[in-house]
Design an enzyme around this catalytic site. Structure first.
Site, PDB file in Angstrom:
ATOM      1  N   THR A  22       6.374 -13.150  -6.078  1.00 55.39           N
ATOM      2  CA  THR A  22       6.717 -14.184  -5.105  1.00 55.39           C
ATOM      3  C   THR A  22       6.020 -13.835  -3.789  1.00 55.39           C
ATOM      4  O   THR A  22       6.633 -13.300  -2.885  1.00 55.39           O
ATOM      5  CB  THR A  22       8.240 -14.240  -4.872  1.00 55.39           C
ATOM      6  OG1 THR A  22       8.721 -12.901  -4.626  1.00 55.39           O
ATOM      7  CG2 THR A  22       8.982 -14.808  -6.051  1.00 55.39           C
TER       8      THR A  22
ATOM      9  N   CYS B  17       5.693  -5.663  -0.456  1.00 52.44           N
ATOM     10  CA  CYS B  17       7.121  -6.034  -0.369  1.00 52.44           C
ATOM     11  C   CYS B  17       7.650  -6.131   1.048  1.00 52.44           C
ATOM     12  O   CYS B  17       7.984  -7.218   1.514  1.00 52.44           O
ATOM     13  CB  CYS B  17       7.961  -5.055  -1.166  1.00 52.44           C
ATOM     14  SG  CYS B  17       7.645  -5.190  -2.927  1.00 52.44           S
TER      15      CYS B  17
HETATM   16  C1  UDX Z   1       9.751  -0.997  -1.079  1.00 55.14           C
HETATM   17  C2  UDX Z   1      11.220  -0.565  -1.237  1.00 55.14           C
HETATM   18  O1  UDX Z   1      11.360   0.811  -0.910  1.00 55.14           O
HETATM   19  C3  UDX Z   1      11.692  -0.818  -2.647  1.00 55.14           C
HETATM   20  O2  UDX Z   1      13.060  -0.476  -2.786  1.00 55.14           O
HETATM   21  C4  UDX Z   1      11.469  -2.281  -2.980  1.00 55.14           C
HETATM   22  O3  UDX Z   1      11.832  -2.539  -4.317  1.00 55.14           O
HETATM   23  C5  UDX Z   1      10.010  -2.669  -2.766  1.00 55.14           C
HETATM   24  O4  UDX Z   1       9.609  -2.351  -1.443  1.00 55.14           O
HETATM   25  P1  UDX Z   1       7.403   0.089  -1.748  1.00 55.14           P
HETATM   26  O5  UDX Z   1       6.764  -1.151  -1.200  1.00 55.14           O
HETATM   27  O6  UDX Z   1       6.926   0.650  -3.040  1.00 55.14           O
HETATM   28  O7  UDX Z   1       8.967  -0.141  -1.915  1.00 55.14           O
HETATM   29  O8  UDX Z   1       7.181   1.217  -0.648  1.00 55.14           O
HETATM   30  P2  UDX Z   1       8.071   2.168   0.257  1.00 55.14           P
HETATM   31  O9  UDX Z   1       8.114   3.514  -0.319  1.00 55.14           O
HETATM   32  O10 UDX Z   1       9.345   1.523   0.636  1.00 55.14           O
HETATM   33  O11 UDX Z   1       7.138   2.237   1.554  1.00 55.14           O
HETATM   34  C6  UDX Z   1       6.813   1.040   2.277  1.00 55.14           C
HETATM   35  C7  UDX Z   1       5.891   1.334   3.436  1.00 55.14           C
HETATM   36  O12 UDX Z   1       6.601   2.012   4.462  1.00 55.14           O
HETATM   37  C8  UDX Z   1       4.682   2.229   3.114  1.00 55.14           C
HETATM   38  O13 UDX Z   1       3.548   1.684   3.765  1.00 55.14           O
HETATM   39  C9  UDX Z   1       5.058   3.578   3.688  1.00 55.14           C
HETATM   40  O14 UDX Z   1       3.931   4.326   4.061  1.00 55.14           O
HETATM   41  C10 UDX Z   1       5.878   3.145   4.905  1.00 55.14           C
HETATM   42  N1  UDX Z   1       6.850   4.159   5.357  1.00 55.14           N
HETATM   43  C11 UDX Z   1       7.850   4.567   4.530  1.00 55.14           C
HETATM   44  C12 UDX Z   1       6.764   4.675   6.652  1.00 55.14           C
HETATM   45  O15 UDX Z   1       5.882   4.307   7.428  1.00 55.14           O
HETATM   46  N2  UDX Z   1       7.701   5.589   7.068  1.00 55.14           N
HETATM   47  C13 UDX Z   1       8.708   6.013   6.266  1.00 55.14           C
HETATM   48  O16 UDX Z   1       9.509   6.839   6.719  1.00 55.14           O
HETATM   49  C14 UDX Z   1       8.784   5.490   4.956  1.00 55.14           C
END
Ligand code: UDX
Length: 446
Positions: A93, A271
Site C-alpha cells: 500500500t 514504511c
Molecule cells: C518498521 C517497523 O519497525 C516495523 O515494526 C514495521 O512493520 C515496518 O516499519 P522497518 O521499516 O523495517 O520497520 O525499519 P526500522 O528498523 O523500524 O527502521 C526504520 C528507519 O528508522 C531506518 O531508516 C533506521 O535507520 C531508522 N532508525 C531506527 C533511526 O534512525 N534510529 C533508531 O533509533 C532506529
C-alpha cells in the site's frame, strides 16, 4: 484437518509470511500477479536480500531436493480459491503520487480477484497496512462479490516485521493482533498461530478499526521516538552537548527505554515515512486531523536531518560542492537490507550530486537498487574505492562492515581526512587518533 493457507502478494511481507507458514507446518500456496517473481520463488530464490529467507524457502518449496514440499507458488486465482481455507492478503500500500494518502488500488484489486473465486467457506485475512475503515469496506466488498456469500469472513491481522529481521519477527512475533467480526475468525487464527501462541506470544483480539489503528499507531510512535532524539540532537549541537550520552542516560529509565533512540540522519524505508503521512491524511478525512498535527513536526524534523547532513558535508569541503569528491558509505535505508526506498543515505547523496559534488557511493547489498534509482551517481566496488580521492567521507547507513574499517587504511586513500558519522555508530576516538576530523550529528566537535 489443518487449514490450508494461501498468501496473496509475494513481496517482502508475503514471501516471508508464506515461508513462515510452511515452517509452522501448514500447506501453503503463494500467489502473485508478477510471473517473474513466482518463477523465482518457485526455484527457492528470493527477489530481495533478507537474512535467512532464502534458506527457509528452500526448506519448503515443492520440487526442491530435500524440501518438505509444503510451499508452492502460482499465478492462478482459481487455484487459490480451490486450495485455501485461510487467505492472507499481503500486497503493498504505497503512498499515492502527489499526496499523502495511501494507494489502496493493489489491496482492492487483490480482494476483488480473490472474492470471485471463493466458492467455499473461507477466512480472508488482511495483513497490509491500510487506512482505518478499510477492513469494514472490504468485508462489504467480499459479501457482495464472493459466490460463497456469508460463508466468507474477513479478519485484519497487521504485520509488525522489520526488514533484516523478517523471518525471526514472523516466526516469533512479539504480539499477534487480530481484528475480527466474529468468533469463527478468531478461532481459526488461533489455530494458524498456535505455534507462536504456545511460545507465549500475546494474542490481542480487537474490532476492525482498532486492529487497523494498532499498526499505524505503532509506526507513528516509533517515528516520533526517532524524531524526538533527533530534535535533542539539534539542541545538543546548539548547546555543545552529546546526544549519544543523553540517549544512553534517558534510556536507563525503563519507561523510556533505550531502543529507537539512535540519533542521526533519521528514518526512511517503505514504511515509517509513508505510514505517518497516510495516517495524517486519513485522520483529516475523519475530521480528527488536529490529533495528528504533531506527526507533521515528526516528519519535518526527520527531513531536516538530511538537509543538515548536506550542510555539514558542505562545510567540510570548504563551502561549495562544485568539483569536490564526496564518498558516501551506505545506500540502503538501514543495514541488513537491500531496500533503498526513501533512504536518507541516497537522498543525501542525490542532493550533493545535484549541487555539483562528485559523489561515489558504496553499499554492501544495495548497489543494484541504488543504481536503478539514482543512475547518475558514481558507484564503487568497495568502501575503500568509494573513499579514494574524497574530500569528505559520509557514513550514512550503519553496516557492520563500516565499523570494521581501518581509519589508517582509509586515510591513505582520501584527499582530506574529514569524516561525518550520520549514524553515530563509528568509534570517534579511533578515527581522531588516526588524524581524522570526525564529526557526528548531535555530538561535540572534538
Ligand atoms: C518498521 C517497523 O519497525 C516495523 O515494526 C514495521 O512493520 C515496518 O516499519 P522497518 O521499516 O523495517 O520497520 O525499519 P526500522 O528498523 O523500524 O527502521 C526504520 C528507519 O528508522 C531506518 O531508516 C533506521 O535507520 C531508522 N532508525 C531506527 C533511526 O534512525 N534510529 C533508531 O533509533 C532506529
Amino acid at each position: 484437518m489443518a487449514p490450508r493457507i494461501t498468501v496473496i502478494g509475494t513481496g517482502y511481507l508475503g514471501a516471508t509470511h508464506a515461508a513462515a507458514m510452511a515452517e509452522l507446518g501448514f500447506e501453503v500456496l503463494g500467489l502473485d500477479v508478477d510471473p517473474g517473481k513466482i518463477e523465482m520463488l518457485g526455484r527457492g530464490r528470493v527477489p530481495m536480500y533478507e537474512p535467512g529467507l532464502e534458506e527457509l524457502l528452500q526448506k519448503h518449496v515443492a520440487g526442491l531436493e530435500g524440501s518438505t514440499g509444503r510451499l508452492r507458488f502460482t499465478t492462478s486465482w482459481e487455484e487459490v480459491g480451490e486450495f485455501g481455507d485461510v487467505h492472507f492478503v499481503c500486497v503493498n500500500t504505497p503512498q499515492k503520487h502527489g499526496e499523502y494518502a495511501c494507494d489502496m488500488s493493489y489491496v482492492d484489486a487483490a480482494v476483488t480477484s480473490l472474492a470471485a473465486v471463493l466458492h467455499r467457506p473461507a477466512l480472508v485475512v488482511g495483513k497490509s497496512t491500510v487506512p482505518v475503515g478499510s477492513a469494514a469496506r472490504l468485508a462489504r466488498l467480499l459479501a457482495e462479490l464472493a459466490p460463497a456469500g456469508d460463508d466468507v469472513e474477513l479478519a485484519w491481522n497487521p504485520e509488525f516485521l522489520r526488514e533484516g529481521f523478517a523471518v525471526q519477527d514472523t516466526l516469533h512475533p512479539d504480539r499477534i493482533v487480530v481484528g475480527v467480526a466474529g468468533e469463527h475468525g478468531e478461532k481459526l487464527l488461533r489455530e494458524v498461530y498456535a505455534g507462536p501462541i504456545g511460545e507465549g506470544t500475546p494474542f490481542v483480539v480487537a474490532d476492525y478499526p482498532t486492529a487497523e489503528l494498532v499498526k499505524t499507531a505503532a509506526n507513528s510512535f516509533l517515528a516520533t521516538k526517532i524524531s524526538f532524539i533527533n530534535a535533542m540532537a539539534e539542541v545538543c549541537e546548539a548547546a555543545d552537548g552529546d546526544v549519544v550520552k543523553l540517549a544512553e542516560a534517558i534510556g536507563h529509565d525503563d519507561r523510556i527505554g533505550k531502543k529507537f533512540l539512535r540519533a542521526g540522519v533519521g528514518f526512511g524505508g517503505g514504511c515509517l515515512p509513508k505510514d505517518i503521512r497516510a495516517f495524517m491524511a486519513r485522520a483529516g478525512e475523519l475530521g480528527a486531523d488536529q490529533a495528528l498535527t504533531f506527526l507533521r513536526e515528526v516528519d519535518s524534523i526527520n527531513m531536516r536531518r538530511r538537509a543538515h547532513m548536506v550542510e555539514l558535508a558542505r562545510e567540510a569541503v570548504g563551502g561549495s560542492f562544485l568539483g569536490q569528491r564526496v564518498a558516501v558509505l551506505g545506500a540502503t535505508f538501514k543495514p541488513d537490507s537491500d531496500d533503498v526506498r526513501d533512504s536518507p543515505a541516497l537522498n543525501v547523496a542525490g542532493q550533493i550530486h545535484l549541487q555539483g559534488g562528485q559523489v561515489t557511493v558504496y553499499d554492501p547489498k544495495g548497489m543494484d537498487n541504488a543504481r536503478r534509482l539514482f543512475p547518475t551517481l558514481a558507484y564503487a566496488p568497495s568502501a575503500l574505492e568509494a573513499c579514494r580521492g574524497a574530500r569528505v567521507v559520509l557514513h550514512l547507513t550503519e553496516w557492520g562492515e563500516f565499523r570494521e574499517l581501518d581509519p589508517a587504511a582509509v586515510a591513505a586513500v582520501v584527499a582530506d581526512r574529514h569524516l561525518i558519522d550520520g549514524r553515530n555508530a563509528l568509534d570517534a576516538a579511533a578515527w581522531r587518533d588516526a588524524g581524522w576530523t570526525f564529526r557526528a550529528m548531535g555530538r561535540p566537535r572534538a
